[in-house]
Write an enzyme that holds these catalytic residues in place. Structure first.
Site, PDB file in Angstrom:
ATOM      1  N   ASP A  47     -43.649 -16.174  13.212  1.00 43.56           N
ATOM      2  CA  ASP A  47     -42.412 -15.607  12.670  1.00 43.56           C
ATOM      3  C   ASP A  47     -42.749 -14.470  11.716  1.00 43.56           C
ATOM      4  O   ASP A  47     -43.795 -14.477  11.055  1.00 43.56           O
ATOM      5  CB  ASP A  47     -41.597 -16.683  11.949  1.00 43.56           C
ATOM      6  CG  ASP A  47     -40.109 -16.343  11.870  1.00 43.56           C
ATOM      7  OD1 ASP A  47     -39.722 -15.231  12.275  1.00 43.56           O
ATOM      8  OD2 ASP A  47     -39.335 -17.201  11.390  1.00 43.56           O
ATOM      9  N   GLU A  75     -32.298 -20.009  15.945  1.00 43.61           N
ATOM     10  CA  GLU A  75     -32.961 -20.316  14.671  1.00 43.61           C
ATOM     11  C   GLU A  75     -32.110 -19.895  13.479  1.00 43.61           C
ATOM     12  O   GLU A  75     -32.035 -20.581  12.468  1.00 43.61           O
ATOM     13  CB  GLU A  75     -34.324 -19.622  14.614  1.00 43.61           C
ATOM     14  CG  GLU A  75     -35.150 -19.976  13.366  1.00 43.61           C
ATOM     15  CD  GLU A  75     -35.016 -18.977  12.235  1.00 43.61           C
ATOM     16  OE1 GLU A  75     -35.540 -19.238  11.137  1.00 43.61           O
ATOM     17  OE2 GLU A  75     -34.370 -17.929  12.419  1.00 43.61           O
TER      18      GLU A  75
END
Length: 346
Positions: free
Chosen positions: A228, A180
């Site tokens: 997240d 990511e």
């Protein structure tokens, strides 16, 4: 399965359908049983998080990355994960630091049932910094730990429901994204390596679990719920996209039941009470692993702390930043929400 939610033409209609069919609030004894599974809500999430952090930084190619990948494989294929089907989407990524091996991991329960009710996801690697070791506890070792606990906690009820005659259990899927983080600076080519790879692959690959009805595997995604920047004290969460808002509101109702029942022990979000706020952002401007799927029409629930925690991308995002009461509270919400969404019995 033949139920109206699976055959809904639009993903938004399927989301509303699953929420309508969701199980109502749990009674006190049933709720106690749910929270006691796998050592109690939050216990395994914290253990997984601490274990992942013990491997060191997790930049692709580092020893800590290899150890974390081995640990994810071990847990997802362990005895507590009966019924979960585990796949790996490993690939080579061109980065500013050369070609890097990366690996997305997918764990599905009942993947032959048709489109999954939701894909729950987080990224498992850590960002490279030149001047310090970035442990990335909230970004995102703790979200990964939460996902692993959720799979372990729901496993017994999922397996029982699978054994029922004419079971209407839908597919549930977990996605652990690699790559990511940007290696140098965030660009369209230096970021979201795993998510971009999987979204492109699933847009063209035929779903292997539905051979009699050939469709792109991307069609098996009803919504993506991305976790997240979770694990620190007082994370404030809200909805970002209207299309999947019913899932967020289902979680809010679960949180309300838990607050009323005295289950929440942390300090809540910005309000000091609820973690899940109705304020909404409604524009989804944060760049994260959901973006490649959003561009392909997948509804998104983005559970990311906003504003970002002060420890974001600093040396202080480590085990000391993990707030156990907040993790336990969020796990209580996740356990109850998905037990209701999947209409599981305890």
């Amino acid at each position: 399965l033949g139920c109206e939610c699976v055959v809904a033409d639009k993903k938004e209609d399927a989301i509303r359908c699953w929420v309508r069919r969701a199980k109502g609030g749990l009674g006190g004894e049933e709720l106690r049983r749910l929270m006691a599974i796998a050592g109690g809500h939050g216990t395994r999430a914290l253990q997984h998080t601490e274990k992942i952090l013990s491997f060191g930084t997790r930049v692709p190619g580092e020893p800590g990355w290899e150890k974390t990948l081995a640990y994810l494989r071990e847990v997802l294929k362990g005895k507590e994960m009966e019924g979960w089907v585990v796949e790996e989407d490993c690939f080579k990524a061109d980065t500013p630091f050369g070609v890097k091996d990366m690996c997305n991991i997918i764990a599905s329960f009942n993947p032959k049932a048709g489109p999954c009710v939701v894909d729950i996801a987080a990224h498992w690697e850590s960002k490279w910094f030149k001047n310090f070791k970035f442990m990335a506890a909230t970004d995102s070792a703790a979200p990964v730990g939460m996902m692993l606990e959720l799979a372990e906690a729901l496993g017994p009820a999922l397996n029982r429901k699978m054994r029922e005659p004419d079971s209407a259990l839908p597919c549930l899927r977990l996605v652990f994204f690699d790559g990511e983080e940007a290696f140098v600076s965030w660009t369209q080519t230096d970021s979201l390596y795993g998510a971009r790879h999987l979204a492109t692959k699933w847009a063209t690959d035929t779903d292997p679990y539905r051979p009699t009805k050939p469709r792109p595997r991307l069609d098996s995604m009803t919504a993506l719920m991305l976790l997240d920047l979770l694990g620190q004290k007082k994370p404030a969460l809200t909805w970002h996209f209207e299309s999947a808002r019913p899932y967020f509101e289902l979680m809010q109702k679960a949180e309300g039941q838990l607050i009323a029942g005295g289950w929440m022990k942390g300090e809540g979000g910005a309000s000091g009470k609820e973690y899940l706020s109705s304020a909404g952002r409604g524009r989804g401007g944060v760049q994260d692993d959901h973006v490649p799927f959003l561009k392909k029409g997948v509804p998104i629930v983005h559970l990311i702390a906003h504003p970002f925690p002060r420890i974001w991308h600093t040396v202080n995002d480590n085990w000391a930043a993990v707030d156990a009461p907040s993790v336990r509270d969020l796990m209580a919400i996740f356990r109850l929400s998905f037990t209701q969404l999947l209409s599981l019995s305890l």
